[in-house]
Design an enzyme around this catalytic site. Structure first.
Site, short mmCIF file in Angstrom:
data_model
loop_
_atom_site.label_atom_id
_atom_site.label_comp_id
_atom_site.label_asym_id
_atom_site.label_seq_id
_atom_site.Cartn_x
_atom_site.Cartn_y
_atom_site.Cartn_z
N ARG A 173 19.84 0.40 0.75
CA ARG A 173 20.39 -0.42 -0.33
C ARG A 173 19.61 -0.09 -1.60
NH1 ARG A 173 19.67 -5.66 -0.65
NH2 ARG A 173 17.57 -5.39 0.16
N ARG A 177 20.72 -5.88 -10.23
CA ARG A 177 20.70 -7.30 -10.56
C ARG A 177 21.36 -7.50 -11.92
NH1 ARG A 177 14.78 -9.24 -10.29
NH2 ARG A 177 14.89 -9.29 -8.03
N ARG A 250 2.91 10.10 5.92
CA ARG A 250 2.82 10.56 4.55
C ARG A 250 1.52 9.97 4.01
NH1 ARG A 250 4.24 14.40 1.61
NH2 ARG A 250 4.70 13.92 -0.54
N ARG A 281 2.49 6.88 -9.89
CA ARG A 281 2.29 5.68 -10.70
C ARG A 281 0.85 5.52 -11.12
NH1 ARG A 281 3.29 0.60 -6.57
NH2 ARG A 281 1.72 1.20 -5.05
N GLU A 301 -1.89 7.49 -8.59
CA GLU A 301 -1.52 7.59 -7.18
C GLU A 301 -0.73 8.88 -6.93
OE1 GLU A 301 -0.39 3.65 -5.69
OE2 GLU A 301 1.20 4.66 -4.57
N TYR A 349 6.06 0.60 9.10
CA TYR A 349 5.63 0.04 7.84
C TYR A 349 5.84 -1.47 7.86
CZ TYR A 349 4.82 -1.37 3.18
OH TYR A 349 4.29 -2.04 2.11
N ASP A 351 4.90 -5.12 5.61
CA ASP A 351 4.26 -5.79 4.49
C ASP A 351 3.23 -6.76 5.04
OD1 ASP A 351 5.18 -4.74 2.08
OD2 ASP A 351 7.05 -5.87 2.16
P1 FAD Z 1 -4.89 -1.77 8.48
O1 FAD Z 1 -5.12 -2.60 7.28
O2 FAD Z 1 -4.71 -0.33 8.28
O3 FAD Z 1 -6.12 -2.02 9.46
C1 FAD Z 1 -6.38 -1.21 10.58
C2 FAD Z 1 -7.90 -1.07 10.68
O4 FAD Z 1 -8.22 -0.43 11.91
C3 FAD Z 1 -8.49 -0.20 9.57
O5 FAD Z 1 -9.51 -0.91 8.90
C4 FAD Z 1 -9.07 1.00 10.32
O6 FAD Z 1 -10.27 1.49 9.75
C5 FAD Z 1 -9.32 0.40 11.70
N1 FAD Z 1 -9.35 1.41 12.76
C6 FAD Z 1 -8.39 2.31 13.06
N2 FAD Z 1 -8.77 3.09 14.10
C7 FAD Z 1 -10.00 2.63 14.47
C8 FAD Z 1 -10.93 3.04 15.47
N3 FAD Z 1 -10.66 4.07 16.28
N4 FAD Z 1 -12.10 2.37 15.60
C9 FAD Z 1 -12.37 1.34 14.76
N5 FAD Z 1 -11.55 0.92 13.78
C10 FAD Z 1 -10.37 1.57 13.63
N6 FAD Z 1 2.09 -5.00 1.76
C11 FAD Z 1 2.52 -6.02 0.96
O7 FAD Z 1 2.85 -7.10 1.47
N7 FAD Z 1 2.58 -5.88 -0.39
C12 FAD Z 1 2.22 -4.73 -1.02
O8 FAD Z 1 2.28 -4.63 -2.26
C13 FAD Z 1 1.76 -3.63 -0.22
N8 FAD Z 1 1.41 -2.46 -0.78
C14 FAD Z 1 1.01 -1.43 0.02
C15 FAD Z 1 0.66 -0.22 -0.60
C16 FAD Z 1 0.29 0.87 0.16
C17 FAD Z 1 -0.07 2.15 -0.50
C18 FAD Z 1 0.28 0.75 1.59
C19 FAD Z 1 -0.06 1.93 2.44
C20 FAD Z 1 0.61 -0.45 2.20
C21 FAD Z 1 0.97 -1.56 1.42
N9 FAD Z 1 1.29 -2.79 2.01
C22 FAD Z 1 1.72 -3.82 1.20
C23 FAD Z 1 1.19 -2.99 3.47
C24 FAD Z 1 -0.18 -3.54 3.94
O9 FAD Z 1 -1.20 -2.66 3.57
C25 FAD Z 1 -0.15 -3.72 5.47
O10 FAD Z 1 0.83 -4.62 5.84
C26 FAD Z 1 -1.46 -4.21 6.09
O11 FAD Z 1 -2.59 -3.77 5.44
C27 FAD Z 1 -1.51 -3.76 7.55
O12 FAD Z 1 -2.61 -4.34 8.23
P2 FAD Z 1 -3.07 -3.74 9.63
O13 FAD Z 1 -4.13 -4.65 10.14
O14 FAD Z 1 -1.91 -3.47 10.50
O15 FAD Z 1 -3.64 -2.28 9.31
#
Ligand code: FAD
Length: 369
Positions: A173, A177, A250, A281, A301, A349, A351
């Site tokens: 989509r 708006r 990516r 950006r 970025e 992915y 949020d």
């Molecule tokens: P992560 O935050 O990646 O945590 C996983 C952790 O596990 C990391 O700290 C890593 O170091 C650790 N780990 C991995 N393997 C190991 C290992 N073998 N031993 C020990 N530790 C390990 N969401 C929004 O709602 N709004 C936004 O504007 C937004 N912007 C974003 C922009 C970008 C560029 C990206 C990539 C994501 C964005 N997100 C956004 C999404 C958001 O970042 C995620 O939803 C969230 O951070 C995911 O949390 P997580 O705990 O799954 O993963």
């Protein structure tokens, strides 16, 4: 055998931190380990010149779910930041998401009817019924002018491929708006935690034992032996020693700069659409918190191809990778003493509000509530 911990939590991102917090609240003893030198995963902020710099890319919290909103508000107050990015294309600035301001900037249209007519005419002229690639999909959804000024070159930089070589499904989509409203999100709740995201992580992990600079895979046997159960939020393919292949991502590269000015671009997020500009950006972090520091910190970025030594940012959910993931997921289902969760273990992915929702759901399941 008596073990020291009830739960070993691998990864201190939002998933691991929410799970650790909720398990501790239920009287369980947790150990959180993270291979990075800080807690918080991708929402971690670094303080530079008194400004919270979003180290792993700009993060804006938004949700429609009141329960999730109340949940995060336990740990930090949120400000009234509303994401309203602008986009620079061929020397002209446009408002996003596509709305009456954008249409005025593109065509000078002043009423919703004029804008509707213009878009519909372009869709009729350039759209197809059965779009075979991303270019055809975009032309069928918004016509030529919006596609060429604000989609084509940006998307090609993001994915490192021509829009004619990208699958149509990437953009299901393209919301348009017909009001003068630059708010990027439609959600009821939105903002940035006052004091940065670390405040939320610190609140979640208060009084919980945490160790940084520890890679689970460096000493897997030991860590498996000290807890009854593991919550694993790292890469699922790595958990299974890549035995069915490596999942692809990516990546992004961030280039930070401290500038001796109090206001560089007047907005937190400015997109750069043109192909000649290598970044997609520029983020000016102080504007997320209405900062009035004398200096400013900006981040360019750059989208990048992923290789195993780089940070894995966006999963590539194409057929090939999805098939590999499905195999790992089936293997994971057979392991009773490990919970797999978060963006890397679920190869999806998410949020932030979705990750919190998913972690709370796993908690309910685990504690049979
Ligand atoms: P992560 O935050 O990646 O945590 C996983 C952790 O596990 C990391 O700290 C890593 O170091 C650790 N780990 C991995 N393997 C190991 C290992 N073998 N031993 C020990 N530790 C390990 N969401 C929004 O709602 N709004 C936004 O504007 C937004 N912007 C974003 C922009 C970008 C560029 C990206 C990539 C994501 C964005 N997100 C956004 C999404 C958001 O970042 C995620 O939803 C969230 O951070 C995911 O949390 P997580 O705990 O799954 O993963």
């Amino acid at each position: 055998m008596k073990k020291e911990y009830d739960y070993l939590i691998v990864g201190s991102g939002l998933f691991g931190s929410v799970f650790a917090h909720e398990a501790t609240k239920r009287g369980k003893k947790c150990l959180v380990i993270d291979k990075r030198n800080h807690l918080g995963g991708n929402v971690y902020c670094e303080n530079v010149e008194g400004i919270n710099v979003h180290k792993y890319g700009a993060h804006i919290f938004h949700t429609n779910d009141e329960t999730i909103w109340n949940y995060v508000n336990q740990f930090a107050k949120f400000n009234h930041y509303v994401n309203s990015p602008t986009a620079l294309s061929k020397g002209k600035l446009y408002n996003l998401p596509f709305n009456m301001n954008t249409f005025y900037q593109l065509w000078g249209t002043k009423t919703p009817q004029e804008a509707h007519d213009k878009i519909n005419k372009q869709i009729e002229e350039y759209g197809t019924n059965n779009p075979k690639n991303l270019e055809e999909q975009a032309l069928s959804l918004v016509g030529k002018d919006i596609y060429e000024a604000l989609i084509k070159e940006y998307t090609e930089k993001q994915w490192g491929r021509k829009t004619t070589e990208l699958p149509a499904f990437i953009i299901k989509r393209l919301p348009v708006r017909f009001t003068f409203n630059n708010n990027y999100f439609n959600d009821k709740y939105q903002g940035i935690p006052v004091g940065g995201y670390n405040k939320i992580i610190n609140g979640l992990l208060e009084n919980i034992e945490c160790k940084t600079n520890i890679d689970y895979f460096q000493n897997r046997e030991h860590y498996d032996s000290i807890a009854h159960k593991t919550v694993f939020t790292g890469k699922i393919d790595e958990f299974f020693n890549f035995e069915h292949g490596m999942l692809e991502y990516r990546s992004l590269r961030f280039e930070n700069e401290i500038l001796d000015t109090d206001n560089f671009q007047g907005n937190a997020v400015v997109n750069y659409n043109d192909a000649e500009v290598p970044y997609t950006r520029i983020i000016e972090h102080k504007h997320f918190e209405f900062g009035n520091q004398k200096k400013t910190v900006i981040t360019r970025e750059y989208p990048e191809n992923w290789t195993p030594e780089k940070e894995a940012y966006y999963p590539i959910n194409d057929e090939k990778n999805q098939q590999i993931f499905n195999i790992y997921q089936k293997m994971a289902e057979k392991i009773n003493n490990t919970i797999f969760g978060g963006r890397l273990a679920e190869y999806k992915y998410y949020d932030m509000h979705q990750i919190i929702g998913s972690a709370l759901m796993h908690v309910k399941k685990e504690f049979k509530e």
